[in-house]
Design a protein around this motif. Sequence first.
Motif, mmCIF file in Angstrom:
data_model
loop_
_atom_site.group_PDB
_atom_site.id
_atom_site.type_symbol
_atom_site.label_atom_id
_atom_site.label_comp_id
_atom_site.label_asym_id
_atom_site.label_seq_id
_atom_site.Cartn_x
_atom_site.Cartn_y
_atom_site.Cartn_z
ATOM 1 N N SER A 1 -3.149 15.078 1.502
ATOM 2 C CA SER A 1 -3.549 15.645 2.788
ATOM 3 C C SER A 1 -2.657 16.829 3.164
ATOM 4 O O SER A 1 -3.090 17.760 3.820
ATOM 5 C CB SER A 1 -3.539 14.583 3.881
ATOM 6 N N LYS A 2 -1.408 16.833 2.705
ATOM 7 C CA LYS A 2 -0.512 17.952 3.004
ATOM 8 C C LYS A 2 -0.664 19.091 2.002
ATOM 9 O O LYS A 2 0.003 20.112 2.104
ATOM 10 C CB LYS A 2 0.956 17.483 2.964
ATOM 11 N N GLY A 3 -1.497 18.864 0.978
ATOM 12 C CA GLY A 3 -1.645 19.915 -0.026
ATOM 13 C C GLY A 3 -0.482 19.977 -1.012
ATOM 14 O O GLY A 3 -0.341 20.942 -1.750
ATOM 15 N N TYR A 4 0.392 18.947 -1.005
ATOM 16 C CA TYR A 4 1.458 18.930 -2.008
ATOM 17 C C TYR A 4 0.898 18.705 -3.404
ATOM 18 O O TYR A 4 1.491 19.097 -4.397
ATOM 19 C CB TYR A 4 2.486 17.835 -1.686
ATOM 20 N N ILE A 5 -0.213 18.000 -3.429
ATOM 21 C CA ILE A 5 -0.919 17.838 -4.707
ATOM 22 C C ILE A 5 -2.386 18.178 -4.469
ATOM 23 O O ILE A 5 -2.879 18.083 -3.341
ATOM 24 C CB ILE A 5 -0.811 16.395 -5.274
ATOM 25 N N SER A 6 -3.066 18.627 -5.536
ATOM 26 C CA SER A 6 -4.486 18.956 -5.385
ATOM 27 C C SER A 6 -5.371 17.831 -5.920
ATOM 28 O O SER A 6 -6.568 17.778 -5.656
ATOM 29 C CB SER A 6 -4.801 20.248 -6.127
ATOM 30 N N ALA A 7 -4.773 16.951 -6.692
ATOM 31 C CA ALA A 7 -5.529 15.827 -7.257
ATOM 32 C C ALA A 7 -4.516 14.821 -7.768
ATOM 33 O O ALA A 7 -3.352 15.171 -7.991
ATOM 34 C CB ALA A 7 -6.410 16.305 -8.415
ATOM 35 N N ALA A 8 -4.962 13.576 -7.937
ATOM 36 C CA ALA A 8 -4.041 12.562 -8.423
ATOM 37 C C ALA A 8 -4.648 11.806 -9.597
ATOM 38 O O ALA A 8 -5.806 11.384 -9.549
ATOM 39 C CB ALA A 8 -3.709 11.573 -7.301
ATOM 40 N N ARG B 1 14.216 9.024 -5.909
ATOM 41 C CA ARG B 1 15.120 9.526 -6.953
ATOM 42 C C ARG B 1 15.387 11.019 -6.813
ATOM 43 O O ARG B 1 16.508 11.472 -6.954
ATOM 44 C CB ARG B 1 14.507 9.272 -8.329
ATOM 45 N N THR B 2 14.350 11.781 -6.574
ATOM 46 C CA THR B 2 14.533 13.238 -6.560
ATOM 47 C C THR B 2 14.537 13.731 -5.115
ATOM 48 O O THR B 2 14.116 13.029 -4.187
ATOM 49 C CB THR B 2 13.383 13.949 -7.297
ATOM 50 N N GLU B 3 14.972 14.956 -4.996
ATOM 51 C CA GLU B 3 14.978 15.599 -3.691
ATOM 52 C C GLU B 3 13.557 15.656 -3.134
ATOM 53 O O GLU B 3 13.304 15.349 -1.975
ATOM 54 C CB GLU B 3 15.507 17.017 -3.874
ATOM 55 N N ARG B 4 12.651 16.026 -4.020
ATOM 56 C CA ARG B 4 11.262 16.128 -3.612
ATOM 57 C C ARG B 4 10.723 14.780 -3.155
ATOM 58 O O ARG B 4 10.046 14.667 -2.131
ATOM 59 C CB ARG B 4 10.426 16.665 -4.774
ATOM 60 N N GLY B 5 11.089 13.738 -3.902
ATOM 61 C CA GLY B 5 10.660 12.395 -3.547
ATOM 62 C C GLY B 5 11.177 12.011 -2.177
ATOM 63 O O GLY B 5 10.442 11.467 -1.329
ATOM 64 N N GLU B 6 12.438 12.334 -1.958
ATOM 65 C CA GLU B 6 13.070 11.988 -0.691
ATOM 66 C C GLU B 6 12.367 12.691 0.472
ATOM 67 O O GLU B 6 12.077 12.097 1.518
ATOM 68 C CB GLU B 6 14.539 12.408 -0.748
ATOM 69 N N LYS B 7 12.060 13.958 0.234
ATOM 70 C CA LYS B 7 11.432 14.766 1.282
ATOM 71 C C LYS B 7 10.041 14.213 1.619
ATOM 72 O O LYS B 7 9.669 14.076 2.784
ATOM 73 C CB LYS B 7 11.327 16.204 0.771
ATOM 74 N N ILE B 8 9.295 13.861 0.595
ATOM 75 C CA ILE B 8 7.930 13.371 0.824
ATOM 76 C C ILE B 8 7.963 12.026 1.552
ATOM 77 O O ILE B 8 7.198 11.783 2.491
ATOM 78 C CB ILE B 8 7.143 13.301 -0.505
ATOM 79 N N GLY C 1 0.796 -1.227 0.000
ATOM 80 C CA GLY C 1 0.000 0.000 0.000
ATOM 81 C C GLY C 1 0.826 1.274 0.000
ATOM 82 O O GLY C 1 0.315 2.363 0.242
ATOM 83 N N THR C 2 2.110 1.143 -0.281
ATOM 84 C CA THR C 2 3.006 2.307 -0.284
ATOM 85 C C THR C 2 2.513 3.422 -1.219
ATOM 86 O O THR C 2 2.509 4.603 -0.861
ATOM 87 C CB THR C 2 4.426 1.864 -0.714
ATOM 88 N N VAL C 3 2.090 3.018 -2.417
ATOM 89 C CA VAL C 3 1.666 4.009 -3.423
ATOM 90 C C VAL C 3 0.464 4.786 -2.911
ATOM 91 O O VAL C 3 0.455 6.027 -2.909
ATOM 92 C CB VAL C 3 1.356 3.314 -4.763
ATOM 93 N N SER C 4 -0.536 4.068 -2.445
ATOM 94 C CA SER C 4 -1.728 4.752 -1.951
ATOM 95 C C SER C 4 -1.379 5.632 -0.758
ATOM 96 O O SER C 4 -1.915 6.739 -0.603
ATOM 97 C CB SER C 4 -2.801 3.729 -1.553
ATOM 98 N N ALA C 5 -0.458 5.148 0.072
ATOM 99 C CA ALA C 5 -0.060 5.919 1.248
ATOM 100 C C ALA C 5 0.619 7.224 0.836
ATOM 101 O O ALA C 5 0.298 8.297 1.353
ATOM 102 C CB ALA C 5 0.886 5.086 2.107
ATOM 103 N N LEU C 6 1.506 7.142 -0.129
ATOM 104 C CA LEU C 6 2.220 8.343 -0.584
ATOM 105 C C LEU C 6 1.257 9.364 -1.184
ATOM 106 O O LEU C 6 1.352 10.567 -0.928
ATOM 107 C CB LEU C 6 3.284 7.965 -1.620
ATOM 108 N N MET C 7 0.329 8.877 -1.976
ATOM 109 C CA MET C 7 -0.632 9.779 -2.615
ATOM 110 C C MET C 7 -1.552 10.410 -1.570
ATOM 111 O O MET C 7 -1.830 11.606 -1.615
ATOM 112 C CB MET C 7 -1.457 9.016 -3.660
ATOM 113 N N SER C 8 -1.996 9.586 -0.624
ATOM 114 C CA SER C 8 -2.878 10.115 0.430
ATOM 115 C C SER C 8 -2.145 11.197 1.228
ATOM 116 O O SER C 8 -2.705 12.256 1.538
ATOM 117 C CB SER C 8 -3.313 9.013 1.395
ATOM 118 N N PHE C 9 -0.890 10.906 1.538
ATOM 119 C CA PHE C 9 -0.102 11.863 2.310
ATOM 120 C C PHE C 9 0.059 13.190 1.538
ATOM 121 O O PHE C 9 -0.197 14.275 2.064
ATOM 122 C CB PHE C 9 1.268 11.270 2.638
ATOM 123 N N ALA C 10 0.451 13.064 0.261
ATOM 124 C CA ALA C 10 0.685 14.269 -0.537
ATOM 125 C C ALA C 10 -0.587 15.095 -0.663
ATOM 126 O O ALA C 10 -0.555 16.327 -0.626
ATOM 127 C CB ALA C 10 1.219 13.891 -1.910
#
Lengths: 645, 371
Positions: free
Chosen positions: B115-122, B297-304, B104-113
């Motif tokens: 909920s934090k407002g890093y993304i507005s939709a997926a 891979r990316t800095e952003r990925g690492e941070k999230i 469930g890693t993928v769903s977890a990452l998307m849910s997190f992003a």
Amino acid sequence: MSYLIDNTEGAQYLLMGNEAIARGALEAGAKVVCGYPGTPSSDIIESLAKIAKDMNIYVEWSTNEKVAMEVAAAGSFAGLRSMCVMKQNGVNVASDFLLHLAGSGTRAGMVLVSCDDPGALSSANEGESRFFARLVEIPLLEPGDFQEAKDMIKWAFELSEEIRNLVMVRSVTRMSHASGNVKFGKLPPGDVHAVFKCDGFILDPMEGAVMSLPVRYKHALQQEKIKKAGEIFEDCPFNSYHGPEKPEVLIITSSACNLYSREAIGILGVEDRVGLLKLGTTWPLPPELLKRHLSRTDKILIVEEVLPFLEENVKILAAEMAPEIGIKTFHGKNDGTIPAVGELNPDLVVGALAQIVGIDYKPVPDEYAEKAEGVPTSRAPARELTFCPGCPHRASFWSIHNALQLDGRKGFVCGDIGCYGMATLPCGFSTLKTLHAMGSGGGIASGFGKLGRLGFDQPVLAVCGDSTFFHAEVPALINAVHHNSDFTLVVLDNSGTAMTGFQPHPGLKVSAMGEDVTSVDIAEICRALGARVEIRDPFDLGETQETLNELIEDKAGLKVLILRQICALSPEKKAGKKYDMTIDDEICLGENCGCNKVCTRIFRCPGLVWDKEKMVTRVDDVICSGCGVCADICPEGAIKRKEVA
Amino acid sequence: MKVFGANELLEDVFEKNLCIGCGACTYLCPYFRSYRGKTAILFPCNLTQGRCWAYCPKVEVDLDDLSERFFGRPYEKDPLGFHRSVKISKAGRQVSEGSFQAGGTVSALMSFALSKGYISAAALTDREGLRPVPRLAQSTDDILRCSSSKYTASPTLSALNQAINEGHNQIGVVGTPCQVLAIAQMRSNPMGDKDFSDPVSLVVGLFCTWAVDFREFDAFISERIEGSRITKVDIPPPPAEIMEVYTDNGKIEIPLDEIRELVPNTCSYCTDMTAEFSDISVGVLEGRPDMNTIITRTERGEKIVDEARKEGFLILDDIGKENLEHLIWAAGNKKKRAFIKAKQEGMLNAREEGARCYLRVRPETVEEIIA
Ligand SMILES: Cc1cc2nc3c(=O)[nH]c(=O)nc-3n(C[C@H](O)[C@H](O)[C@H](O)COP(=O)(O)OP(=O)(O)OC[C@H]3O[C@@H](n4cnc5c(N)ncnc54)[C@H](O)[C@@H]3O)c2cc1C
Ligand code: SF4
Ligand code: SF4
Ligand code: SF4
Ligand code: SF4
């Protein structure tokens, strides 16, 4: 009140050929007139339908030409003069009944009017109906001018009663649709009493059973009738000769070609060198009359349109008479003097005649031709055939095309004649891949739909109009259902026989005479056949395409989608626009990636114009009919529709 | 970068049967649409340059260019692509239960992003029966509804393009390696649009060795389930070598060899197993059906990933040596096979004036990979 029922003898009117034919039927006292719409014949029924009640006659647009002929025959059997009217290929549809009717004979006068369309100006074929007269052994008349168009009809009824068989009168587009002065005769009194006498001796032509049996007996009788007609034709007032006693060249002609030939002789100034034999009775040819005229000269030019019908028949007679009249040289279609296809005109006849009489003739003086070359034609916009603005067919074929592209299995559409036949062209996104006779789309699709076991896996669609559905589609559907053939029929239901001018058909509640009639429901017929039936509005592009894809994927045999939307030109719609359309220049993407002018490059409703200067699309308010469909085509929402208050 | 148009896309991709149906060229304009797993062109477009061609991951992909742009260095032979870390993971306690494919890693990452407002939709991939259905998820519920793998190629990027059309500009995307490649090309503004701003904020890539053709899969399965409704499809980890199809009439098992027959040819040219141009890539973990392998891979990925762990959305652990070696071996295998095939068929680095090809990458790198 219509001038067509002016009862002043000797009154003169400028009449269209078709109106002259209608008036002829009135003067003959015809009481039953039926037909199926088809240019150039339609105006005959239309003008009679308008006055049907005043004149106490029965007029109907029948389901198809065969039924029209059958309904008219019933009139004749019941003692009423009757007439059936159709275009050239309609006679093909009626031909099975025609064969049997010619065998059974008729009672009260009965006339078949066939209007041929040389050059196929409004047809998908350049059919020739005159051969039917020879094929089924009935007399054939061809009017050579507008007065004759009227008078000959009356004469045809008399002839029909004289020989107790059907008489065929053949017109052509330029006779039916052109106009000339016609002098009226009297209208007969209207009282009639229809009765079908059938209790007499079985072979009694007036009181027995009406049938083509026993065949040998009836066939022999029929041949006596046609022979008698030939004898009558020897003195027929519609055959005439003009010209010198011994011309260099004899033109033999009939119908509209009579007018062209007369003109050609005048233009070349060869009145003293060329004789013109104009025939009104073209089958059977009266042999004695022909012998007299063929004896005048050795050079014969036969001027006629479509097939060399006259030419062949004259040649047969000439061969038989050769010992008496000598060997003739014939010019016409067979030797290429007259073009083998297309319409004739005075110029073409002048050309042919000039060649034979050895005159160096240029239809256009060199000087004029030079000038004409120089005239700029570029400012006249190039026009191609297209659907009208707001035409439901454009929307329907848009969705059909898209559904087939999405499906991606190289599906195609089989169709027939109707405005929608233009879907073979870019205006219908080149979706239609077979086009033949009325109803052939369904029949051909029914065949394709059975080829699965032979490796065929392309989805098959058929289209037909609402009028065509009744005319000839139903047997094809029965065939498909019965054999479990897999295809989707799309009925383009625009509520009328739009191509020929909105004649009513069995799906409507009003008859040709304006009376309330029972409408026949296409959907119910298809359901009763066991087909899955869906009904959509073609202007709802999304739903239409989705439904189509669903039906194409449904392997349950015959599926029918009825796309119902009234024709943009229909009398009901002419009243006004549903939407006012505007385009937002700021939003319009024009030629950029993301649109690339889908509206004016692909959809191409004439109501939309590409503004080359501003590089945006504009709505031409004069042409736009306000259907609103283009708003759903635009990917950016730049085309806005606002409901007209 | 050279850019061509729709006519060339037809020629280079459709006519060569290379289209995987990723959806990148769809909904950019009225011409390309996806239907039942296949991409269709509705009408011809005569533009000489267009986004459809530019975004397609199956023609003129310049790996060096993309790598420079995203990671600041040319493309290298590393089977896993450029990365900062490889770990194992699963959804944390902050994530509701879902029918996850693995951890469930993928769903977890998307849910997190989200909920934090890093993304507005997926832009995710749901299913209707067997058919993969692109969806724009705008809530955690939507994200959970899209969990689990659909083993058919999916036009997921049509949801991305539609989201962009609707004005979204902070979009998360989950995609297979080919989809991630298309997204990378989109994000690098190949048309040189002056007003361009990257609408994508987070890309999670899925590991992938192949996907099956939906239409063939649908026909194949329909024959075997006779009208029952499909509830779930699963490929249990090796050595099972089967696909399990659950229906309301019970479960059927199909040997994977039969399923591989339904894999489109285009997958055999795909050089990427781990979605090398993502922010974060996720796959299964050999022997641990409850866990994932996760590559940042990316800095952003690492941070999230880091924040998601801290906030209880993700549980991380180190990857065992054996698992890592196996991953590198599998990814290297796929890459090598594909490069050999593409090279043999002349699909790399076409040099003639105006010639177009599938991939561009420094020839030395190719030689290192296939050595
Ligand atoms: C076609 C395909 C092939 C794969 N092959 C491998 C493999 O060989 N080795 C390996 O380690 N892992 C593979 N995976 C990845 C694996 O199946 C899981 O998706 C991954 O481990 C994430 O698991 P999860 O529990 O975090 O996913 P979940 O939390 O359940 O989320 C799954 C996500 O995948 C997305 N998704 C589902 N199907 C598709 C699709 N067809 N296209 C795009 N996105 C989709 C959904 O939107 C969802 O967000 C493959 C996935 C797919 C879709
Ligand atoms: S479809 Fe819309 S955006 Fe495209 S050219 Fe027409 S009006 Fe402009
Ligand atoms: S609304 Fe649009 S499609 Fe309809 S007639 Fe006007 S321009 Fe044509
Ligand atoms: S060039 Fe642009 S408008 Fe033309 S098909 Fe490609 S994406 Fe659509
Ligand atoms: S962008 Fe994707 S869907 Fe479009 S042609 Fe390329 S692979 Fe096919």
